[in-house]
Each structure stands twice: as structure tokens, then as C-alpha cells.
Design a protein around this motif. Structure first.
Motif, PDB file in Angstrom:
ATOM      1  N   CYS A 163     -21.285 104.845  39.746  1.00 21.13           N
ATOM      2  CA  CYS A 163     -19.958 105.021  40.361  1.00 21.13           C
ATOM      3  C   CYS A 163     -19.497 103.753  41.070  1.00 21.13           C
ATOM      4  O   CYS A 163     -18.312 103.406  41.035  1.00 21.13           O
ATOM      5  N   ASN A 164     -20.427 103.056  41.710  1.00 23.30           N
ATOM      6  CA  ASN A 164     -20.068 101.820  42.401  1.00 23.30           C
ATOM      7  C   ASN A 164     -19.675 100.729  41.410  1.00 23.30           C
ATOM      8  O   ASN A 164     -18.828  99.877  41.703  1.00 23.30           O
ATOM      9  N   ASN A 165     -20.286 100.746  40.237  1.00 21.50           N
ATOM     10  CA  ASN A 165     -20.001  99.727  39.228  1.00 21.50           C
ATOM     11  C   ASN A 165     -18.752 100.042  38.415  1.00 21.50           C
ATOM     12  O   ASN A 165     -18.172  99.145  37.797  1.00 21.50           O
ATOM     13  N   HIS A 166     -18.317 101.302  38.423  1.00 25.95           N
ATOM     14  CA  HIS A 166     -17.241 101.735  37.530  1.00 25.95           C
ATOM     15  C   HIS A 166     -15.951 100.911  37.650  1.00 25.95           C
ATOM     16  O   HIS A 166     -15.347 100.579  36.621  1.00 25.95           O
ATOM     17  N   PRO A 167     -15.489 100.556  38.865  1.00 26.01           N
ATOM     18  CA  PRO A 167     -14.287  99.711  38.931  1.00 26.01           C
ATOM     19  C   PRO A 167     -14.475  98.365  38.231  1.00 26.01           C
ATOM     20  O   PRO A 167     -13.562  97.880  37.560  1.00 26.01           O
ATOM     21  N   ASN A 168     -15.661  97.759  38.362  1.00 27.85           N
ATOM     22  CA  ASN A 168     -15.932  96.500  37.667  1.00 27.85           C
ATOM     23  C   ASN A 168     -15.917  96.705  36.156  1.00 27.85           C
ATOM     24  O   ASN A 168     -15.447  95.837  35.408  1.00 27.85           O
ATOM     25  N   ALA A 169     -16.430  97.851  35.713  1.00 28.96           N
ATOM     26  CA  ALA A 169     -16.431  98.158  34.285  1.00 28.96           C
ATOM     27  C   ALA A 169     -15.003  98.246  33.748  1.00 28.96           C
ATOM     28  O   ALA A 169     -14.698  97.731  32.667  1.00 28.96           O
ATOM     29  N   CYS A 170     -14.130  98.884  34.520  1.00 35.90           N
ATOM     30  CA  CYS A 170     -12.722  99.016  34.095  1.00 35.90           C
ATOM     31  C   CYS A 170     -12.046  97.656  33.979  1.00 35.90           C
ATOM     32  O   CYS A 170     -11.286  97.404  33.034  1.00 35.90           O
ATOM     33  N   VAL A 171     -12.329  96.770  34.928  1.00 41.71           N
ATOM     34  CA  VAL A 171     -11.738  95.423  34.907  1.00 41.71           C
ATOM     35  C   VAL A 171     -12.224  94.643  33.690  1.00 41.71           C
ATOM     36  O   VAL A 171     -11.440  94.029  32.965  1.00 41.71           O
ATOM     37  N   GLN A 172     -13.538  94.667  33.461  1.00 38.95           N
ATOM     38  CA  GLN A 172     -14.110  93.938  32.327  1.00 38.95           C
ATOM     39  C   GLN A 172     -13.599  94.486  31.007  1.00 38.95           C
ATOM     40  O   GLN A 172     -13.221  93.724  30.099  1.00 38.95           O
ATOM     41  N   LEU A 173     -13.550  95.799  30.877  1.00 43.12           N
ATOM     42  CA  LEU A 173     -13.080  96.420  29.638  1.00 43.12           C
ATOM     43  C   LEU A 173     -11.606  96.123  29.411  1.00 43.12           C
ATOM     44  O   LEU A 173     -11.181  95.875  28.281  1.00 43.12           O
TER      45      LEU A 173
END
Length: 587
Positions: free
Chosen positions: A274-284
Motif C-alpha cells: 500500500c505504501n508503494n502503490h502511489p509510486n507504482a501509479c507514477v511509474q506505470l
């Protein structure tokens, strides 16, 4: 991709849509018959059988907004005049007057579900659009009135009344047992469905991405997919435990509460995801701006025969799942008689999963704060020593105090900032009151906080008022701090107590910042203060979403979604309140 241009590939992609196998073979490498699935080996055909059994069981209500049969079934029910209810997973803060606002746990009547992302719903006299991914459909759509259930529990019904109720409810199990059966079946069905989602992500996307080293680095994949493979391994083990406790012949007799209790600490792996999810959205989002990545991810979906949801939708699934557990367990407890052998375990499991969600929320808040703390430090002039993030991750309290230290006992006005493990104090600039100069710090791990009575203070041999004292364990360091008012002093004493509680809680839960997180936060802070510009401590502002006036369907999901995990009234962070309310910090 290396052999054809994007333009030519686009033509090939469009002309091959009718033959998906041709498209797939050009983009991703299908596994050979002898190649093993890696992560899928442990469950193998047993897992596939469980999923196919679920698919054939007539389960009507699946992933919200998932499209396909589930959405069609919902619309058919609505068109037939049935009332369909959904429960809110998170708060929905409305960004437009045609959107429907609600709190997590609210029950919404679904009026129109023809669009898979935005549904039209009603709460009391209010109607409007709301994001489908914010809700889950209620298991017991035909649930009797709450008054009837309360009456059933509190009073003894005569034989004649029972016969009448039997005619009303129809043949089969007693009402409450049937309701519990429905909830148990829903928990099992959604768990099997969830395993299929995770399998699709791990084998349909990650496995194919790793074959394309020309397109993805391991670091990129770690950012996009986080620890979802670890979650997949855990959830398969968890499902096996549920299956052992599931009573297929009489589901209402199933005792599954112990499964949640057994694995309650394992669920904490969702915190990292959950903490990484915003970074995942940005990268994707960055990758999806390049055509070849759009084509590649779509080809992965087609090869795996996955439902028509984009990759970012699949990656949201684990976040949604950890939110659903408290709601499902609350519903299960509601229909479990106190005399049921599973009652105490379900009750304990509900509290355990609420705590998991609460812990994830807290860690999310803490990680959001480290960027702010790094920005704060970068604004302090003449900083000395290690970065504040080397030991701390939370601002607990701040304010102005009069400081006296031995041996001179000279009075100094200072701004104090109490973090976990340490307290920093600064001096205001004489001319620019919005600037602060670093003057020192106190190691709170080795300090004793002493409440000092008004009057003569023996160590400093002076008269004090509203004072407290910090003394090191060895006694070689003593600080006398005086507040302006008694209530200010009491607030500081409470803050020092809160700091110790926070440190102990972090030790018990194992919360730490990684070196990568610390370095990235400091790097971001440096970028926010270009060289040559004067630094000043100002309250940062947030770029809230612009109001988009849409007379019909909203065009995109609001960005504030998904992190109010199962706790609609979560206490908000006081970080900027503590800093921003201080006059010297305002331009």
C-alpha cells in the motif's frame, strides 16, 4: 519492438485485433509446454479447479466495476425492479455537485451501473455519481429488516409465529443461518477470485516483463508491482487454511475465524504494498505514455485471458482486498450467534483485521510525512550533524519555550520541534522572522522528563514558573524549559509522554525507514530548493484537484481514493498543523 517502428507496429496491432493469438505471439513469449509456471506450481491444478468451481457456482457479485457478467447481472436486477445495495469501502469526498458523497461503511442504493467505473446511486434524499471501485455489493441483498432480526434475537417466538415466519421466508435454513451461509460463501468466493487476480498479475504480467530486459529493469518492476509476489504466496497459503475450515455441506457451520487469527501478523505485508502503490501509479503512468508499453501490457492481458481491466486496475486489487476483510468479518459476526463455536474467533478476527488496516494507515501517514520532514530540515539554516530522518520519522509537537542550560543558566527563546527519538531547537532570525537557525538537539532516548513546581529550582538556583526539566541518565546534561502558560506546559508534558509511546509502538510493530526512503526524501527536498534562492520556512500548500464541471458522467476517478483503509474516521496527521499554526512560519 526493436525490429519495427511504433507507427508500423500500431498498424500491425490494429489489423490483428481480431486474431489475438497473432498479436500476442508478436509481443510476448508464450510459455512452452515444458516450462513451469514458477509461482503457480505450489497449487497447480488444484487452484485452477477451485477457481473454475467458483466461476460455475453462480456467484453474481464480483469485483466492483469489473465489467462482464457481474455488471450485466447487476443491471438486470435493477431493470427488473430489484433494489441493489452496496457498502462503501472508503470515504468519497465529492469534487462536484453531481457526485454522491459518503463515509466508509455507508449503504448506497445502486440505481444505475451501466458504466463500469462510475455508478449512479442514492443515499436518503441525495443522488449522484460515485466511483464503483469505492464500494462492494452487499452479500445479503434480500436481507430482512433489522427490526425483525433484533426481535428474533431478543424474544422467544411461539410455534405459530415460527410457522408464519417460515412461510414468509420460504423453505430452507432459518433466516440467520442462511444469512451466515451467504456471507461464508461470499468470503470463500472472493478469496478464490482474488487468488486468480494475483496469479494473473504474477504470471500474466511480471513473468512476461522479466523476459523483456530491453524494456524493463528489475528496479522498474519492483516499483510497479511492489511485493505482490510475496502477497500471492501468502494468500495461497491463507486460502488453503480457509478451505480446510470450510464446511461445503453446511457452510453456516464453518469455523474460519481462527484462520484470520493465525495469520494476522502475515497480513502486515500489505503495508509495504500500500505504501508503494502511489509510486507504482507514477511509474506505470510514465510507461503508458509510450505506445509500445501500452501494446505490450494489453498483449499480456490477452495471452493470460484476463478480464477487461487495465493493469492499474489489477494493481489496485490488493489495496481493495485488505479494506474488505474488516467489512466481511463485521458482516459475518452480525449473522453469527453468540453460541456458535466460531463467534469468539470471528470477533477477535474482526478486531485483528481492523488493527492491520489501522497499522497500514499509520505507516502510510508516516511515510507521507518523511518528505515533509526532509523539506523542513532543508529550510533550516546552519544545520549541523546527521539528518533528522536518520533517527526520526514523525513530528509529535512543536512550539516556543524559554530555554536555560547549565552552567551559565542564560535565558534563551527558542523554537522546539519534538520528533520521535529527538528534539531539535532553533533560533529565530532577528529581521526575517520566517527564518530559523539550527542551535542544537536533545537525544530523547536518554532523557528523563521532570515536572518542576513553581518557585525556586534547586539545580539552577532561580525562581521558575510553568517549567519542566530534561535531565540525561548520566546527569551530565540538564535543560530547564519554561512555557508561557500552565496549559502550554501540560501540553508539552503530554507530548513527551506521547513521544515515548510512539517509540515503544514502533519497536513492537517493527516500523523503520529504509535507507532508500531516507535518501529519496532528502533528494526531493534538495530539488525543491534550487541553489541561489534564499531559504525560508513557509507552510507548504497542496495542489488540490480542480473542480471539473461535468453535467453527465465524471471523466476520471478522483485521486484521493484507496488509503482510508477501513477506518473512515481516522485521525488526520497534525504535522502541518503543528508547524503552520505558528505565526513566525507565515509570510
Amino acid at each position: 519492438f526493436s525490429e519495427t517502428s511504433d507507427k508500423n507496429y500500431l498498424f500491425f496491432f490494429v489489423s490483428s485485433l481480431s486474431t489475438s493469438s497473432l498479436l500476442v505471439s508478436a509481443v510476448v513469449v508464450p510459455d512452452g509446454a515444458s516450462e513451469k509456471a514458477g509461482l503457480g506450481d505450489e497449487l497447480g491444478s488444484e487452484e485452477d479447479l477451485l477457481y473454475e468451481e467458483f466461476r460455475g457456482s453462480g456467484h453474481r457479485f464480483g469485483h466492483p466495476g469489473g465489467g462482464g457478467g457481474e455488471q450485466l447481472a447487476i443491471n438486470e436486477l435493477i431493470s427488473d425492479g430489484s433494489v441493489v445495495y452496496a457498502e462503501a469501502l472508503w470515504d468519497h469526498v465529492t469534487m462536484d455537485d453531481q457526485e454522491l458523497g459518503f463515509k466508509a461503511g455507508d449503504v448506497i442504493e445502486v440505481v444505475d451501473a451501466t458504466n463500469k467505473e462510475w455508478w449512479w446511486g442514492r443515499i436518503m434524499d441525495s443522488e449522484g455519481w460515485f466511483p464503483a471501485s469505492f464500494v462492494r455489493l452487499r452479500v445479503n441483498q434480500d436481507e430482512p429488516m433489522e427490526e425483525y432480526l433484533a426481535h428474533l434475537e431478543e424474544t422467544q417466538t411461539g410455534e405459530e409465529d415460527r410457522a408464519g415466519l417460515g412461510l414468509l421466508l420460504g423453505p430452507g435454513l432459518p433466516c440467520k443461518e442462511q444469512m451466515r451461509t451467504n456471507v461464508i460463501n461470499e468470503i470463500m468466493s472472493t478469496e478464490r477470485d482474488y487468488i486468480k487476480h494475483l496469479k494473473d498479475i504474477c504470471e500474466g504480467y511480471i513473468k512476461q516483463c522479466r523476459k523483456r530486459t530491453d524494456m524493463f529493469t528489475e528496479e522498474q518492476l519492483r516499483t510497479i508491482f511492489g511485493n505482490i509476489e510475496e502477497i500471492y504466496r501468502f494468500q495461497r497459503k491463507f486460502l488453503k487454511g480457509l478451505e480446510k475450515k470450510f464446511n461445503k455441506e453446511e457452510p453456516h457451520l464453518s469455523e474460519i475465524g481462527c484462520c484470520f487469527l493465525e495469520h494476522q501478523t502475515d497480513f502486515q505485508i500489505y503495508s509495504e504494498y500500500c505504501n508503494n502503490h502511489p509510486n507504482a501509479c507514477v511509474q506505470l503512468s510514465k510507461l503508458m505514455k509510450v505506445n509500445k508499453y501500452v501494446f505490450f501490457f494489453e498483449a499480456c492481458r490477452l495471452l493470460q485471458k484476463m478480464i477487461d481491466i487495465s493493469l492499474d486496475g489489477f494493481l489496485l486489487t490488493p489495496v481493495q482486498k485488505i479494506c474488505k476483510y474488516p467489512l466481511q468479518l463485521a458482516e459475518l459476526l452480525k449473522y453469527t450467534n453468540p453460541q456458535h463455536r466460531d463467534y469468539k474467533d470471528v470477533e477477535a478476527a474482526l478486531n485483528a483485521m481492523k488493527n492491520v488496516a489501522r497499522l497500514i494507515n499509520e505507516r502510510k501517514r508516516r511515510l507521507e510525512n518523511i518528505d515533509k520532514i526532509a523539506q523542513w530540515q532543508s529550510c533550516i539554516e546552519d544545520w549541523e550533524g546527521e539528518d533528522i530522518l536518520s533517527r526520526s520519522s514523525d513530528l509529535i509537537f512543536s512550539g516556543e519555550l524559554t530555554k536555560l542550560s547549565q552552567p551559565q543558566a542564560k535565558s534563551q527563546q527558542r523554537m522546539f520541534f519534538l520528533f520521535d527519538h529527538q528534539m531539535v531547537y532553533c533560533k529565530k532570525d532577528l529581521l526575517r522572522r520566517d527564518m530559523l537557525y539550527y542551535k542544537g538537539r536533545v537525544d530523547m532516548d536518554h532523557m528523563e522528563v521532570i515536572d518542576v513546581e513553581d518557585g525556586k529550582e534547586k539545580d539552577f538556583n532561580i525562581s521558575v514558573k510553568n517549567a519542566l526539566k530534561l535531565r540525561s541518565e548520566a546527569g551530565d546534561e540538564v535543560h530547564l524549559l519554561c512555557a508561557k502558560k500552565p496549559e502550554h506546559k501540560q501540553r508539552w508534558l503530554q507530548a513527551f509522554a506521547d513521544e515515548r509511546i510512539q517509540v515503544q509502538h514502533d519497536q513492537e510493530t517493527g516500523f523503520t525507514l529504509t535507507e532508500v526512503q531516507k535518501k529519496q526524501a532528502m533528494l526531493n527536498a534538495c530539488k525543491s530548493h534550487p541553489a541561489g534562492k534564499p531559504k525560508a520556512v513557509t507552510r507548504p500548500y497542496y495542489d488540490f484537484l480542480l473542480r471539473q464541471k461535468h453535467p453527465s458522467l465524471p471523466t476520471a476517478l478522483p485521486q484521493q481514493q484507496v488509503f482510508m483503509l477501513a477506518e473512515p474516521k481516522r485521525k488526520t496527521s497534525t504535522f502541518w498543523h503543528n508547524i503552520g499554526r505558528l505565526t513566525p512560519f507565515k509570510k
